[in-house]
Write an enzyme that holds these catalytic residues in place. Structure first.
Site, mmCIF file in Angstrom:
data_model
loop_
_atom_site.group_PDB
_atom_site.id
_atom_site.type_symbol
_atom_site.label_atom_id
_atom_site.label_comp_id
_atom_site.label_asym_id
_atom_site.label_seq_id
_atom_site.Cartn_x
_atom_site.Cartn_y
_atom_site.Cartn_z
ATOM 1 N N LYS A 169 -7.902 -1.582 2.952
ATOM 2 C CA LYS A 169 -8.548 -1.383 1.535
ATOM 3 C C LYS A 169 -6.826 -1.757 0.133
ATOM 4 O O LYS A 169 -7.574 -1.675 -0.621
ATOM 5 C CB LYS A 169 -8.332 0.399 1.217
ATOM 6 C CG LYS A 169 -8.550 0.899 -0.161
ATOM 7 C CD LYS A 169 -7.920 1.454 -0.866
ATOM 8 C CE LYS A 169 -6.699 2.445 -0.632
ATOM 9 N NZ LYS A 169 -5.945 2.693 -1.758
ATOM 10 N N ASN A 170 -5.755 -1.308 0.710
ATOM 11 C CA ASN A 170 -5.337 -2.310 0.192
ATOM 12 C C ASN A 170 -4.648 -3.528 -0.590
ATOM 13 O O ASN A 170 -4.164 -4.226 -0.870
ATOM 14 C CB ASN A 170 -3.658 -1.180 -0.052
ATOM 15 C CG ASN A 170 -3.096 -0.386 -0.126
ATOM 16 O OD1 ASN A 170 -4.121 0.565 -0.696
ATOM 17 N ND2 ASN A 170 -2.315 0.510 0.785
ATOM 18 N N ARG B 298 -5.936 1.310 -8.945
ATOM 19 C CA ARG B 298 -4.760 0.834 -9.935
ATOM 20 C C ARG B 298 -5.129 -0.996 -10.001
ATOM 21 O O ARG B 298 -4.709 -1.659 -10.700
ATOM 22 C CB ARG B 298 -4.107 0.444 -8.801
ATOM 23 C CG ARG B 298 -3.639 2.086 -8.705
ATOM 24 C CD ARG B 298 -1.919 1.458 -7.222
ATOM 25 N NE ARG B 298 -3.066 2.003 -6.492
ATOM 26 C CZ ARG B 298 -1.996 1.943 -4.699
ATOM 27 N NH1 ARG B 298 -1.065 1.365 -5.219
ATOM 28 N NH2 ARG B 298 -3.149 2.314 -3.840
ATOM 29 N N ASP C 150 -4.796 7.532 -7.162
ATOM 30 C CA ASP C 150 -4.502 8.735 -6.380
ATOM 31 C C ASP C 150 -3.716 9.473 -7.329
ATOM 32 O O ASP C 150 -2.475 9.061 -7.583
ATOM 33 C CB ASP C 150 -4.122 8.665 -5.320
ATOM 34 C CG ASP C 150 -5.231 9.034 -3.384
ATOM 35 O OD1 ASP C 150 -6.151 8.519 -4.735
ATOM 36 O OD2 ASP C 150 -5.259 7.586 -2.883
ATOM 37 N N ASP D 268 2.095 5.716 2.970
ATOM 38 C CA ASP D 268 0.602 6.244 3.351
ATOM 39 C C ASP D 268 0.706 6.515 4.368
ATOM 40 O O ASP D 268 -1.002 7.258 4.966
ATOM 41 C CB ASP D 268 0.438 5.001 3.360
ATOM 42 C CG ASP D 268 -0.356 5.161 1.736
ATOM 43 O OD1 ASP D 268 -0.549 5.455 0.958
ATOM 44 O OD2 ASP D 268 -1.027 4.025 1.525
ATOM 45 N N VAL E 101 9.128 6.980 -1.855
ATOM 46 C CA VAL E 101 8.467 5.672 -2.778
ATOM 47 C C VAL E 101 7.549 7.077 -3.749
ATOM 48 O O VAL E 101 8.033 6.014 -5.232
ATOM 49 C CB VAL E 101 7.830 5.802 -2.283
ATOM 50 C CG1 VAL E 101 6.409 4.783 -2.665
ATOM 51 C CG2 VAL E 101 8.155 4.720 -0.661
#
Length: 435
Positions: free
Chosen positions: A24-25, A94, A118, A306, A328
C-alpha cells in the site's frame, strides 16, 4: 450514513496460506510518479485497497486517466486540466503533498489540501515545503492547504533533519525533472523508497545511491512511461505471520521476499518462533511458549513502526514482560486503550524504554509500552483508529475468549488486500455487515 462492522468469533489456531500483493505504501507513490511520464505507465501486482481508489480519483481530477484491471494499474498522463487537488480529498491520506512537485513540473502551479492519513502522530509538512522552496518554488501554507508556484525547479542540496519517507519521496519526485543536480542527505532508505527510485529510473531518471543515506539525482528534460511489478508488502506479510503465531497456528506467506523481513524474522525467532523459508514463501510457527522481548522501532533498516502493532498483540501472549519503544511517531500507541479494554495488560510511558533516548524523550509523548504476558484477552466492542491498529484488533479478537465487534473497518480495508477473504481462508470466523 452506513457503517460496516466486523463480527469475530474466535475459532482456534489460524492456519493456511496467504499471498500478499504490492505494498500500500508503494502503489500510490508509483501512481503519482507515473504523472511525469510522456507515455502510459503500468504497475502490476497492485493491491486492491482503498488507498488506490483515493489516489486514482485525485489523478483523474487533475486530468490523468487511470485504468484498473485486477492487479494491474495503468496511468495515462494527460494535460493538467486543474492543478488543484480538490478539497474533498482533505485528510484522506498523505498523497496530495507528494503531487506538489509533479504538478509544478506539469503546470507551473499547484494546490493540495492538507495532509491526512492515520492519526498516529504529527506529519509535519515543513520538510516538504522547505525542500520545494529550495528547488525555487514559491510555497504558501494556508488554512485549507498548500499553494505553490514555480516557472522552473532547479536542482539543489537538501539536508533532511530526519530521514522522513514522505519528504524523501517529495524530493525525488521534484528532482527527477529539475534542472541540474540534486543531492539529498539523510534520505530515507525504506524498500518502498528504493522501489520508487527504480521505477523513476525505468522512466529515464538519473538516480544514484551513495553511502550514508545520500541520494544524487541528475535532472533530465523528460521522462517516458514504464512498467514494473511491485514486490510484496512487508508490513502485510509480517502481520499474517504474527496472526499464525498469536493464535497458536502457522501461516505460510507467499509473495514477499525474505530480504524485506530480515529484522522481524530475527525478532520473532528470538521470541521462540521457528521458521521455514524458501524462495517462494515464509512460514512461522511456535511449538512452545513465546519468550518476551524488548523492541525499538526505527527507520529502515531498523524495526519498522508498522510492524509494532501486531507485535504488541503477540507480546500479550508471550510468557513474561516485554517492552516496546516507538521512535518514529509520537502517537503511534493510541490504539493501546482498545487492547486494554480487551484485557491486555499494557502500561504506556512518556520515557524512552527498551532503547537509547529518542527524539521524543522530553516531549511528553507516551511512546513506550510495557506488556505483561500471558494475558487472557476477552471479546469486546472496539473501534479501529487506523490501518495497523485495525489489524491488531483483529488479532486480539482472534485470540480472545468471546466474540468481538470491530468498528471503523474502512481503515483496514484502505491498507490490506481483501482482509476478510484472507482471514476467512485462515479459518477465522469473521462476518461483515453494514448497519
Amino acid at each position: 450514513m452506513t457503517e460496516k462492522l466486523w463480527q469475530i468469533e474466535p475459532s482456534g489456531p489460524l492456519r493456511g496460506d496467504v499471498t500478499v500483493r504490492g505494498a500500500k505504501n508503494a502503489v500510490s507513490k508509483h501512481m503519482v510518479a507515473a504523472m511525469l511520464g510522456g507515455a502510459p505507465s503500468t504497475i502490476r501486482n497492485a493491491p486492491d485497497v482503498g488507498e488506490v481508489g483515493i489516489t486514482a480519483a485525485m489523478l483523474e481530477h487533475i486530468g490523468m486517466t487511470v485504468e484498473r484491471s485486477g492487479g494491474e494499474i495503468t496511468v495515462v498522463p494527460g494535460p493538467v486540466t486543474d492543478p488543484s487537488v480538490a478539497k474533498a480529498f482533505t485528510g484522506l491520506n498523505r498523497i496530495p503533498i507528494l503531487m506538489l512537485g509533479p504538478l509544478l513540473h506539469l503546470a507551473g502551479e499547484a494546490f493540495v489540501p492538507l495532509v491526512g492519513g492515520d492519526p498516529i502522530g504529527r506529519r509535519p509538512v515543513d520538510f516538504h515545503v522547505d525542500a520545494l522552496r529550495a528547488f525555487g518554488a514559491e510555497v504558501e501554507i494556508a488554512e485549507d492547504g498548500i499553494h505553490a508556484r514555480a516557472k522552473r525547479l532547479r536542482g539543489t542540496r537538501i539536508n533532511l533533519p530526519y530521514p522522513s519517507v514522505g519528504a524523501t519521496e517529495t524530493v525525488l519526485l521534484a528532482a527527477v525533472l529539475a534542472e541540474g543536480r540534486t543531492v539529498i542527505r539523510n534520505a530515507a532508505t525504506e524498500p518502498e523508497i528504493i522501489e520508487l527510485a527504480l521505477f523513476l529510473q525505468r522512466m529515464g531518471a538519473g538516480i544514484e545511491f551513495s553511502p550514508d543515506r545520500r541520494i544524487v539525482v541528475e535532472g533530465v528534460p523528460e521522462l517516458s512511461g514504464a512498467q514494473t511489478r511491485l514486490a510484496g508488502d512487508r508490513i502485510e506479510a509480517f502481520s499474517y505471520l504474527v496472526a499464525g503465531l498469536v493464535t497458536g497456528g502457522e501461516v505460510r506467506v507467499h509473495g514477499c521476499p525474505q530480504d524485506r523481513l530480515v529484522t522481524p524474522i530475527t525478532t520473532l525467532a528470538r521470541m521462540g518462533a521457528r521458521f521455514e523459508i524458501t524462495d517462494d514463501w515464509i512460514m512461522a510457527s511456535a511449538p512452545n511458549l513465546l519468550n518476551p522481548a524488548a523492541v525499538q522501532t526505527d527507520t529502515h533498516p531498523g524495526f519498522a513502526t508498522d510492524w509494532q502493532t501486531p507485535l504488541m498483540v503477540l507480546f500479550t501472549q508471550a510468557d513474561g514482560m516485554s517492552v516496546l519503544h516507538e521512535t518514529v511517531y509520537e502517537n503511534r500507541l493510541a490504539y493501546v486503550p482498545a487492547l486494554q479494554s480487551m484485557g491486555a495488560e499494557i502500561e504506556v510511558y512518556d520515557t524512552c524504554l527498551g532503547g537509547p533516548a529518542c527524539r521524543y524523550h522530553d516531549a511528553g509523548a507516551k511512546h513506550s509500552a510495557v506488556v505483561r504476558g500471558i494475558s487472557k484477552l476477552r471479546g469486546g466492542d472496539v473501534t479501529m483508529p487506523d490501518i495497523r491498529a485495525g489489524f491488531s484488533a483483529v488479532l486480539a479478537a482472534a485470540v480472545a475468549n468471546g466474540p468481538s465487534t470491530l468498528r471503523g473497518v474502512h481503515h483496514i480495508e484502505r491498507g490490506y488486500h481483501h482482509p476478510v477473504e484472507q482471514f476467512r481462508a485462515l479459518g477465522l470466523n469473521l462476518s461483515s455487515r453494514a448497519v
